[in-house]
Design an enzyme around this catalytic site. Sequence first.
Site, PDB file in Angstrom:
ATOM      1  N   GLU A  32       0.839  -1.195   0.000  1.00 13.67           N
ATOM      2  CA  GLU A  32       0.000   0.000   0.000  1.00 13.67           C
ATOM      3  C   GLU A  32       0.876   1.248   0.000  1.00 13.67           C
ATOM      4  OE1 GLU A  32      -3.645   0.273   2.430  1.00 13.67           O
ATOM      5  OE2 GLU A  32      -2.695   2.032   3.338  1.00 13.67           O
ATOM      6  N   THR A  63      -3.913   4.948  -1.304  1.00 17.27           N
ATOM      7  CA  THR A  63      -4.920   5.454  -0.372  1.00 17.27           C
ATOM      8  C   THR A  63      -5.596   6.714  -0.895  1.00 17.27           C
ATOM      9  OG1 THR A  63      -3.317   6.748   0.883  1.00 17.27           O
ATOM     10  CG2 THR A  63      -3.681   4.479   1.583  1.00 17.27           C
ATOM     11  N   TYR A 161     -11.368  -5.762  10.538  1.00 11.93           N
ATOM     12  CA  TYR A 161     -10.799  -5.275  11.802  1.00 11.93           C
ATOM     13  C   TYR A 161     -10.650  -6.417  12.807  1.00 11.93           C
ATOM     14  CZ  TYR A 161     -11.606  -0.724   9.805  1.00 11.93           C
ATOM     15  OH  TYR A 161     -11.564   0.362   8.973  1.00 11.93           O
ATOM     16  N   ASP A 174     -19.367  -6.003  14.293  1.00  9.37           N
ATOM     17  CA  ASP A 174     -18.305  -5.739  13.329  1.00  9.37           C
ATOM     18  C   ASP A 174     -18.254  -6.822  12.253  1.00  9.37           C
ATOM     19  OD1 ASP A 174     -16.251  -3.730  12.879  1.00  9.37           O
ATOM     20  OD2 ASP A 174     -14.809  -5.346  13.132  1.00  9.37           O
ATOM     21  N   LYS A 181     -20.513  -6.536   3.502  1.00 14.01           N
ATOM     22  CA  LYS A 181     -19.629  -6.052   2.432  1.00 14.01           C
ATOM     23  C   LYS A 181     -19.262  -7.183   1.475  1.00 14.01           C
ATOM     24  CE  LYS A 181     -16.724  -4.087   5.445  1.00 14.01           C
ATOM     25  NZ  LYS A 181     -15.611  -3.271   6.002  1.00 14.01           N
ATOM     26  N   ARG A 288       7.980   3.922   1.827  1.00 14.60           N
ATOM     27  CA  ARG A 288       9.400   3.669   2.052  1.00 14.60           C
ATOM     28  C   ARG A 288       9.664   2.202   1.759  1.00 14.60           C
ATOM     29  NH1 ARG A 288       9.324   6.527   7.809  1.00 14.60           N
ATOM     30  NH2 ARG A 288      11.211   5.345   8.225  1.00 14.60           N
TER      31      ARG A 288
END
Length: 312
Positions: A32, A63, A161, A174, A181, A288
């Site tokens: 990412e 993102t 999560y 959750d 989804k 990085r």
Amino acid sequence: MTISVNQLEEARRALEAPLFADLAGDAAVSFEFFPPKTEKMEEALWETVRTLEPFAPSFVSVTYGAGGTTRDRTHATVARIQRETSMGAAAHLTCVEASRAEIDEIAEQYWAAGVRHIVALRGDAPGAGGFVPHPEGYTNAADLVAGLKRLHPFEISVAAYPECHPDSRDQADDLDNLKRKLDAGATRGITQFFFEPETFFRFRDRAAAAGISAEMVPGIMPVTNFQSIVRMSAMCGTVVPPWMGRLFEGLDDHPASRQLIAATLAAELCRKLYAGDVRHFHFYTLNRAELSFAICHLLGLRAKAVATAEAA
């Protein structure tokens, strides 16, 4: 001093276990990035992209700022990765402060640019208040997934999560949201970062018990700045184990040592996850390359020369 048989056995196992897990080609990685704000940051990003590209990631994601604050930069970065590299690019897309028509238009632009993978997120409000749906927008991530699927057959990843989203009532709530989804058409979940393998394994067991069979990909965050990680963890409900604070204590003025420890910790986490049948790791690179490169190398993966889309 008397040494017990158990201590000897533990020492023998520790000495025989390799520092890395030789994955033998059966594991995948993804990375990412975030869109650069300045020319210098853009140079750093593209150095990172080119450094990690030889690991042949399953995809790389970019993102999207709260309230669409990085919309144009995200689109430009995703389109360039798709156009100029051998990697498949996935664009983050949120529901925040945008109508359905606006979000649909962005998704159409991605499809036209050859982007076939979206990371669909509800997103967080840019201010201090909680998320409030746009009056003409998608109400949540499941709604967004369904809307994207109506437009085109996108591959869609969603957030998961392991330690429960701060806005959820409890873990069952959750998991219900995650299942909605996936039922709406998402392919996989990518987890928020965590620091102990048991956290992921317990989450995976709960998901399976809730009837979720889709792939859950662990999100790996190398710890380069401990105080920053503490702040980020507090916002997203991630537990920072006490031993981590002790480990980074006294290293504020020793960045090279922090990097060595960060790479070792993340590689050890991945090694234990691999032993628990995890075969895909998603790295939050923070633009990085060195840490993600070192971790992949410790895991037995090897960078190989690639032909870029420009040269092909």
